[in-house]
Design an enzyme around this catalytic site. Structure first.
Site, PDB file in Angstrom:
ATOM      1  N   GLY A   1     -10.818  27.456   2.271  1.00 39.34           N
ATOM      2  CA  GLY A   1     -11.167  27.860   0.912  1.00 39.34           C
ATOM      3  C   GLY A   1     -12.198  28.968   0.902  1.00 39.34           C
TER       4      GLY A   1
ATOM      5  N   GLU B   1      -9.126  20.271  -2.883  1.00 33.33           N
ATOM      6  CA  GLU B   1      -8.254  20.431  -1.729  1.00 33.33           C
ATOM      7  C   GLU B   1      -6.985  19.603  -1.917  1.00 33.33           C
ATOM      8  OE1 GLU B   1      -8.765  20.497   3.131  1.00 33.33           O
ATOM      9  OE2 GLU B   1     -10.411  19.807   1.857  1.00 33.33           O
TER      10      GLU B   1
ATOM     11  N   CYS C   1     -14.736  23.366   2.340  1.00 32.11           N
ATOM     12  CA  CYS C   1     -13.371  23.727   2.732  1.00 32.11           C
ATOM     13  C   CYS C   1     -13.441  25.074   3.426  1.00 32.11           C
ATOM     14  CB  CYS C   1     -12.452  23.780   1.519  1.00 32.11           C
ATOM     15  SG  CYS C   1     -10.748  24.245   1.914  1.00 32.11           S
TER      16      CYS C   1
ATOM     17  N   CYS D   1      -6.852  24.028   8.740  1.00 31.60           N
ATOM     18  CA  CYS D   1      -8.104  23.477   8.211  1.00 31.60           C
ATOM     19  C   CYS D   1      -9.247  24.139   8.966  1.00 31.60           C
ATOM     20  CB  CYS D   1      -8.149  21.963   8.377  1.00 31.60           C
ATOM     21  SG  CYS D   1      -9.699  21.218   7.805  1.00 31.60           S
TER      22      CYS D   1
ATOM     23  N   HIS E   1      -3.832  29.045  -1.186  1.00 28.37           N
ATOM     24  CA  HIS E   1      -4.989  28.888  -2.068  1.00 28.37           C
ATOM     25  C   HIS E   1      -4.812  29.712  -3.326  1.00 28.37           C
ATOM     26  CE1 HIS E   1      -7.968  26.837   0.602  1.00 28.37           C
ATOM     27  NE2 HIS E   1      -7.141  27.292   1.521  1.00 28.37           N
TER      28      HIS E   1
END
Length: 269
Positions: A212, A200, A209, A74, A151
Site C-alpha cells: 500500500g 487490505e 501495508c 506482501c 491497489h
C-alpha cells in the site's frame, strides 16, 4: 502432524511463517488458514507465509490472507522473510521475483516497477487509471495501480476523517475489481511525506501495508505530488519508499521476530 512456525511483524502487520524449504509442508486449506488466523482460538495473524524451494530464485514465498485467500505480494512480509533469511536474496512470489537486503531488525525490498494499465490491475472494463470517474460516498476519483497486487488510492485532506472500516469493504468487493482490491486513503503532507491508512483485501484495516505504501507513493509520484523518496507514515510506523532511475520501487523499514511455536494441524481441520 505438528508444524513449527515463526511469528513476525512489520510495523504491527503480523505473520505466521511456515518454513518448507528443507521438508515439504502439507498444503493448508482455506478453512484451516482461517482457523489458524483466529486471534482467540488460533495463532492470530494478518497473513500466513509459506516458504519453499524455488528453481528461479533463492527461495519461494506463498502468501495467504487471514480469510484463507492466496495473494500475489506482501511488502511487510517480504521484509520479514528477508530478516528471517538473514542475507541478500531473491524471493519468488506470485507477483514476481523480488530482491531483498536485510539489516538489523530491518530490510529493503526491491518491489519492481508499478503497472498502471487497466488490464494489469485488473479492472472489469477499460478506464484511465490516473483519475477514475468513480466515487463511494466521500471517496472520489481514485487512481489504480498494481505493485505485485492491486491497489486503489484516494488522496484526501485528512486520513482520520475517512470511515475506512465502512467504505473499505464496499470498495474492495465492488464488481469493477474482479480480483478485489486494496483500498488506500492518503494525505500528502509534503514533497517527501505521506500519511496513509489501508483497508487490505482479505484482512481488513491494518496497522501497516508495505505494498500500500509502494502503491500510494507510485501514484503520487506519477501525478507529480511527491519527490522520488518519500517517508510514508502508517498507524504502525514509518516506511521509506524510493523510486530509482529505471522507475522501480524500493521499500525499506523494520521487521522483527515476535516468538516461535508449533501447532497440531489436526486441531485446525
Amino acid at each position: 502432524m505438528r508444524i513449527s512456525f515463526v511469528k513476525m511483524h512489520g510495523l504491527g502487520n503480523d505473520f505466521a511463517i511456515l518454513d518448507g524449504r528443507e521438508s515439504e509442508l502439507p498444503r493448508l486449506t482455506s478453512a484451516q488458514i482461517r482457523a489458524l488466523a483466529d486471534r482467540n482460538r488460533g495463532i492470530g495473524f494478518d497473513q500466513l507465509i509459506v516458504l519453499g524451494r524455488s528453481e528461479v530464485a533463492d527461495l519461494a514465498m506463498q502468501i495467504h490472507n487471514a480469510d484463507g485467500g492466496e495473494v500475489q505480494s506482501c511488502g511487510n512480509a517480504t521484509r520479514a522473510v528477508a530478516v528471517l533469511h538473514g542475507k541478500p536474496a531473491s524471493i519468488e512470489t506470485a507477483g514476481g521475483i523480488l530482491q531483498v537486503r536485510p539489516g538489523e531488525h530491518m530490510a529493503e525490498a526491491s518491489m519492481g516497477r508499478p503497472r498502471f494499465d487497466w488490464q494489469d490491475i485488473p479492472l472489469a472494463y477499460a478506464m484511465d487509471t490516473r483519475e477514475m470517474p468513480l466515487g463511494w460516498d466521500m471517496l472520489e476519483r481514485p487512481s489504480a495501480v498494481n505493485v505485485g497486487n492491486p491497489h486503489v488510492v484516494f488522496f484526501v485532506d485528512d486520513v482520520t476523517d475517512i470511515p475506512l472500516d465502512h467504505l473499505g469493504p464496499q470498495i474492495e468487493t465492488d464488481p469493477l475489481f474482479p480480483e478485489r482490491i486494496n483500498v488506500n486513503v492518503a494525505q500528502v503532507v509534503a514533497r517527501d511525506a505521506i500519511k496513509l491508512r489501508v483497508w487490505e483485501r482479505g484482512a481488513g484495516l491494518t496497522l501497516a501495508c508495505g505494498t500500500g505504501a509502494c502503491a500510494t507513493t507510485a501514484v503520487a509520484y506519477r501525478q507529480g505530488l511527491v519527490d522520488a523518496k518519500v517517508k510514508v507514515t502508517l498507524p504502525g510506523g514509518i516506511l521509506t519508499i524510493r523510486h530509482d532511475a529505471e522507475g522501480a520501487i524500493h521499500m525499506a523499514g523494520p521487521a522483527s521476530e515476535s516468538y516461535r511455536g508449533s501447532f497440531e494441524l489436526d486441531d485446525f481441520s
